[in-house]
Design a protein around this motif. Structure first.
Motif, short mmCIF file in Angstrom:
data_model
loop_
_atom_site.label_atom_id
_atom_site.label_comp_id
_atom_site.label_asym_id
_atom_site.label_seq_id
_atom_site.Cartn_x
_atom_site.Cartn_y
_atom_site.Cartn_z
N ILE A 1 0.79 -1.38 0.01
CA ILE A 1 -0.38 -0.02 0.13
C ILE A 1 0.82 1.32 0.00
O ILE A 1 0.28 2.33 0.11
N ALA A 2 2.21 1.09 0.04
CA ALA A 2 2.97 2.07 0.20
C ALA A 2 3.13 2.95 -0.89
O ALA A 2 3.09 2.41 -1.92
N VAL A 3 3.41 4.41 -0.83
CA VAL A 3 3.38 5.20 -2.11
C VAL A 3 4.60 6.10 -2.16
O VAL A 3 5.60 6.06 -2.83
N ARG A 4 5.05 6.50 -0.88
CA ARG A 4 6.38 7.31 -0.73
C ARG A 4 6.61 7.39 0.68
O ARG A 4 5.66 7.35 1.42
N GLY A 5 7.78 7.50 1.11
CA GLY A 5 8.06 7.73 2.47
C GLY A 5 9.32 8.89 2.73
O GLY A 5 9.92 9.32 1.80
N ALA A 6 9.29 9.07 3.84
CA ALA A 6 10.40 10.44 4.29
C ALA A 6 10.88 10.01 5.84
O ALA A 6 9.87 9.66 6.55
N LEU A 7 12.10 10.32 6.13
CA LEU A 7 12.41 10.13 7.47
C LEU A 7 13.17 11.30 7.91
O LEU A 7 13.92 11.70 7.52
N MET A 8 12.72 11.34 9.30
CA MET A 8 13.13 12.96 9.76
C MET A 8 14.52 12.87 10.35
O MET A 8 14.71 11.73 11.14
N ARG B 209 8.34 27.83 10.13
CA ARG B 209 7.33 28.02 9.17
C ARG B 209 7.60 27.06 8.24
O ARG B 209 8.97 26.91 7.86
N GLY B 210 6.71 26.07 7.78
CA GLY B 210 7.06 25.13 6.74
C GLY B 210 7.48 25.52 5.50
O GLY B 210 6.78 26.85 4.88
N SER C 133 6.75 17.38 5.63
CA SER C 133 7.35 17.20 7.05
C SER C 133 8.18 17.81 7.52
O SER C 133 9.35 17.88 6.92
N ALA C 134 8.53 17.76 8.92
CA ALA C 134 9.74 18.19 9.73
C ALA C 134 10.02 17.39 10.93
O ALA C 134 8.90 16.56 11.21
N GLU D 189 16.01 22.72 4.77
CA GLU D 189 15.24 23.01 3.32
C GLU D 189 13.79 22.43 3.79
O GLU D 189 13.14 22.53 2.95
N LEU D 190 13.55 22.11 4.93
CA LEU D 190 12.16 21.87 5.20
C LEU D 190 11.28 22.84 6.22
O LEU D 190 10.24 22.95 6.04
N VAL D 191 12.15 23.60 7.09
CA VAL D 191 11.22 24.63 7.84
C VAL D 191 12.36 25.98 7.87
O VAL D 191 13.48 25.85 7.76
#
Length: 466
Positions: free
Chosen positions: A109-116, A381-382, A391-392, A449-451
């Protein structure tokens, strides 16, 4: 006729002799156990005769689904490849968190991921894991503490308000905040959340109503806190085109907690259902999901959202109580969830984006990223980075587990560090030692580059569970 309904009773009513009977008996045991048998048989007979009328019923709807569109019970295999992903601050993240994250990326079911950059190991998704899925929600991808969030209220009082008032402010936190499983406020406050129809219509939520009412305005144990500190705004803050907070220094209140027993019970209940329906290899079994088109998936989504709003209600109550004791009004409140799931567009299609220990950071979205009790937190601020799924991080992230802290640090070491940093601590345990956390400055550097940072919060008086 015995007092307990059995499978043969349901067969006699016309129930099909398949898994529908097990589901019906399960629903009866969970939600109608104390009902008179004959009255219950009459109700079930009506369910069979008028199926369309019951397909959206919170209790019997699941039976109608089992008869007309049954949930397939099957062993799901992982894909051989990972879906696209990005890791931020990879060198600061341990192998356990990466391993758990990699497993989630192979779900069908996964589409995309990110790890903070604050990521560390958890159950299901690692803390700091973000996962977009197609038409499926993972209860442990949201987390046990549904809607766990940050809330910062800034008061129209200068930073100098602390001078000569430390004992008074410690007393306010001691007397007007409650922590852990059993502490509740003596004077209960009402809230519009308790008028919500979900508490009457969904059987599980109906059972949890009393606990939710009693725990309103309280905080959990562990790393949950309420603290006074100084906010330094680096720029003027505008909301909806209006100036809300000019650049400068102010007294502020920061709280971190979630949906209490309500959220924990929702998570436990629907994770159990997900694992029964969605069989996965052992190493990823905590990532069992619910189909968003099925009864349980839709019901979890409703319950999750209610728990998120309840978590906000708890923070609102805490901040209102404290403002009243300070004898002032709140100038502005900045807040965000970090254990939740949202419907968002990913690669042009609607997905369910799980953020487990991750802060929403869409373009222009405000959030709070705390450090530790001796380190600053940040108002951010995102920047709307699609590679991070907007996300952050949700904080500094743990470097040592709670059990490691108990063997590694002592209360005297913690107290010395608190004194060095001028921090007053009420409660708190060794497992929340400031040294347990990563360097917040390193974490923030890994997500530039995230916030963007627009303000800083420096803790002064910290209240935690004892």
């Amino acid at each position: 006729m015995g007092k307990k309904i059995k499978g043969k009773d349901l067969v006699n009513l016309g129930f099909p002799q398949n898994n529908t009977i097990n589901i019906a008996l399960g629903q009866i045991s969970r939600y109608r156990k104390k009902c008179d048998k004959q009255k219950l048989l009459n109700e079930l007979s009506d369910v069979i005769a008028n199926q369309d009328s019951y397909k959206d019923d919170p209790v019997w709807g699941k039976i109608i689904e089992a008869m007309t569109d049954p949930v397939e019970l099957e062993m799901h295999t992982l894909q051989s490849h990972r879906v696209p992903f990005e890791i931020f601050g990879e060198n600061e993240i341990g192998d356990l968190a990466k391993h758990q994250f990699y497993g989630s990326l192979k779900l069908p079911i996964a589409v995309r991921g990110a790890l903070m950059p604050d990521a560390h190991g958890g159950y299901g998704l690692p803390i700091g894991g973000v996962l977009a899925t197609k038409n499926a929600v993972i209860p442990y991808g949201v987390g046990v503490d549904i809607g766990c969030r940050m809330a910062m209220s800034v008061f129209p009082l200068p930073a100098s308000h602390f001078k000569g008032r430390t004992d008074q402010m410690k007393k306010i936190l001691s007397e007007h905040t409650k922590f852990g499983m059993y502490e509740t406020h003596r004077v209960k406050h009402d809230h519009p959340i308790f008028e919500r129809s979900e508490f009457r219509e969904i059987p599980l939520l109906k059972q949890l109503f009393k606990k939710a009412y009693q725990q309103l305005g309280t905080s959990g144990g562990g790393n949950h806190f309420v603290e006074f500190g100084v906010v330094t705004m680096r720029e003027d803050l505008y909301l909806d085109g209006k100036l809300q907070l000019p650049q400068g220094e102010y007294l502020a209140l920061l709280s971190h907690s979630g949906s209490r027993g309500l959220g924990a019970n929702i998570a436990q209940h629907y994770t159990h259902l997900a694992k029964k329906q969605c069989h996965l290899p052992k190493q990823v079994q905590h990532l069992a999901w619910l189909d968003m088109d099925k009864h349980d998936g839709m019901e979890y989504w409703i319950a999750m959202n209610l728990a998120g709003e309840y978590a906000k209600a708890c923070h609102d109550n805490i901040h209102s109580r404290i403002a009243k004791e300070l004898g002032t009004q709140i100038t502005v409140t900045i807040e965000n969830h970090h254990n939740f799931a949202w419907k968002e567009k990913v690669n042009g299609e609607e997905c369910i984006v799980h953020r487990k220990g991750a802060t929403p950071a869409g373009k222009g979205v405000l959030g709070i990223i705390p450090g530790s009790m001796t380190a600053p937190g940040y108002i951010v601020r995102g920047l709307g980075n699609e590679n991070s799924l907007n996300s952050a991080s949700h904080g500094a992230g743990r470097m040592f587990s709670r059990s490691q802290c108990k063997s590694k640090f002592t209360k005297s070491e913690i107290q010395k560090l608190l004194q060095t940093n001028g921090i007053e601590l009420i409660g708190g345990n060794v497992d929340e030692a400031p040294m347990a956390y990563k360097d917040i400055h390193t974490v923030m550097n890994n997500q530039q580059e995230l916030v963007e940072v627009i303000g800083e919060f420096q803790p002064k008086i910290v209240r935690m569970d004892k």
